[in-house]
Scaffold this active site. Sequence first.
Site, short mmCIF file in Angstrom:
data_model
loop_
_atom_site.label_atom_id
_atom_site.label_comp_id
_atom_site.label_asym_id
_atom_site.label_seq_id
_atom_site.Cartn_x
_atom_site.Cartn_y
_atom_site.Cartn_z
N THR A 25 29.63 44.47 28.93
CA THR A 25 30.12 43.13 28.63
C THR A 25 28.98 42.12 28.63
O THR A 25 28.83 41.31 27.71
CB THR A 25 31.17 42.70 29.66
N TYR A 40 43.14 44.26 24.07
CA TYR A 40 44.00 43.66 23.06
C TYR A 40 45.28 44.44 22.77
O TYR A 40 46.35 43.87 22.72
CB TYR A 40 43.24 43.43 21.73
N TYR A 78 36.24 51.65 33.58
CA TYR A 78 35.93 50.23 33.79
C TYR A 78 37.22 49.43 33.65
O TYR A 78 37.79 49.34 32.56
CB TYR A 78 34.87 49.79 32.78
N ARG A 98 39.68 40.32 31.27
CA ARG A 98 39.16 40.29 29.90
C ARG A 98 40.02 41.10 28.92
O ARG A 98 40.08 40.76 27.74
CB ARG A 98 37.72 40.84 29.86
N LYS A 112 34.52 51.35 37.78
CA LYS A 112 34.08 49.98 38.04
C LYS A 112 35.34 49.12 38.12
O LYS A 112 36.05 48.94 37.13
CB LYS A 112 33.17 49.48 36.92
N ILE A 135 28.08 46.89 39.91
CA ILE A 135 27.59 46.72 38.54
C ILE A 135 27.56 45.22 38.33
O ILE A 135 28.57 44.57 38.12
CB ILE A 135 28.48 47.47 37.53
#
Length: 291
Positions: free
Chosen positions: A44, A107, A133, A138, A161, A203
């Site tokens: 990201t 999405y 992840y 997000r 993560k 991370i």
Amino acid sequence: MIQGSIVALVTPMTEDGAVDYKSLDRLIEFHIEQGTDALVAVGTTGESATLDEQEHCAVIKRVVDQVNGRIPVIAGTGANATKEAITLTKKAKQVGADACLLVTPYYNKPTQEGLYQHFKAIAEAVAIPQILYNVPGRTACDMLPETIGRLAKIDNIIGVKEATAELQRVRQIRQLTGPDFALYTGDDASSLEFCLLGGQGSITVTGNVAPGLVHEMIMAAMAGEKEKAEQIDAKLMGLHQALFIESNPIPVKWAVAEMGLMGQGIRLPLTWLSEANQSQVKVAMRQAGVV
């Protein structure tokens, strides 16, 4: 097991938005000198969402080549289409990445079963260590601990993560996965507590700006040296907050440029850090002793 301070590396760009490979090389050397334990290429923070596939793979290859085996390189290869994620993961393996970081599909909001099948398909298609992840802020998609527990049974899915900042999940996921499954935080502000609870590292975005301090803090927390970790983290707390004053990686790219490590380049729809917020980031950088 990859552990410690794992920097989610920014992707340097020129003012017209082209990838700046010379600055990328310089950043990599900076992190190795400062004690960064591993690098994530094109996550990201590396603007994966605005690089095309050719650029994405070229940046991963450049990071792998420049690191040259000195520390692990984790390639960001997630996508919201399973086929695309498999393609990127195959290419990361071909250029020599040590592991891949795969974000939950964004999405399209899959079910928990859809998430399981997505990551299972990638793991079965590409024989490389893979790190899940989870960043629902997000992606609008939250992978639950029970789904992570199911996926942990697949041999080459080696860790997760967790970027939820929900610390109770550390114990939940550990109970569902076992001691050999790596738990990384993706939330700098709670990384100290996460590692004290048994996490294998962070991370980190903050590590782009203060890599030496972040490494020391994470190592101390992982060793259970709470007081030492807290003293270091107190210097970093301003950065943990200021680097998210606008959408990541806007503030961190400004900070790295301010340190003279790269130019002022970012891609639309992201914009350069507003003048109104620059002073807050600069104050945090001074507090951490990086300027």
